[in-house]
Design an enzyme around this catalytic site. Structure first.
Site: not given
Ligand code: AMP
Length: 214
Positions: A90, A129, A162, A173
């Protein structure tokens, strides 16, 4: 088939979903650093404690911690014939670390697949999600709900949102993705495959398979 692949793309671009399909088709493990860290947090390990402080804010876990975890994981027997890396590397430092691990094993990557999805679409996807607390399967309230409501279709585990899929954290993010992870698209240009990440799971999977010739 013997293949080592890296999946690139913003959070919510579908790396997990496509990684799972590729792993099945190629019969190699899918290694998601996010799943490894979440399971360490649930298990209450030292790694979990260290990682939680960063993850809950949407920040990256320090490179050395991730590289230590992955060096150990990639040395396991089930990685001998290849793997799908989902969420790792990442950062450029992690990609350099992975290069060293590969070199020491006399191995090389077959491709880096970049799943391309626009930012507004990613925000929509992440907000709805849901993930299974037992098997990590991923659902979406609107686009791919579980048939059993809040229970996983595959293993009957409970679904949860989450902690880092909330508005402010999602934005953080994405900012970090642009700063730290997007430069990997250039780092991997020698083996990069760009794929349009908008469409059904089946459509995107077909695009990926044809790009890497499987
Ligand atoms: P993911 O499930 O891939 O979206 O990852 C969730 C979170 O885990 C990220 O926002 C980071 O906090 C952490 N994480 C996962 N993979 C890495 C990595 N390769 N390097 C640093 N942090 C990571």
């Amino acid at each position: 088939m013997n293949m080592r692949l890296v999946l690139l793309g913003a959070p919510g671009s579908g790396k997990g979903t496509q990684g799972e399909r590729l792993a099945k088709k190629l019969n190699v493990p899918q290694l998601s650093t996010g799943d490894i860290l979440r399971s360490a947090i649930r298990g209450g390990s030292e790694l979990g404690k260290k990682a939680d402080a960063f993850m809950s804010k949407g920040e990256l876990v320090p490179n050395q911690l991730i590289l230590d975890v992955m060096a150990e994981r990639l040395a396991k027997d089930d990685c001998k014939n290849g793997y799908i890396l989902d969420g790792f590397p990442r950062t450029i430092a992690q990609a350099e670390g992975l290069d060293k691990i590969l070199e020491a094993a006399n191995a090389k990557l077959d491709a880096a697949i970049n799943i391309d999805v626009k930012e507004e679409e990613v925000i929509r996807r992440l907000g709805g999600r849901r993930q299974c607390s037992k098997c990590s399967a991923v659902y979406h309230n609107e686009f791919s709900p579980s048939k059993k409501g809040n229970i996983c279709d595959k293993c009957d585990g409970e679904l949860y949102q989450r902690g880092d899929d909330t508005d402010a954290t999602i934005r953080n993010r994405l900012k970090i993705y642009k700063q730290e992870t997007a430069p990997l698209i250039d780092y991997y240009k020698r083996c990069l495959k760009n794929v349009d990440g908008v469409g059904t799971g089946d459509e995107i999977f077909k695009r990926i398979c044809s790009l890497i010739g499987i």
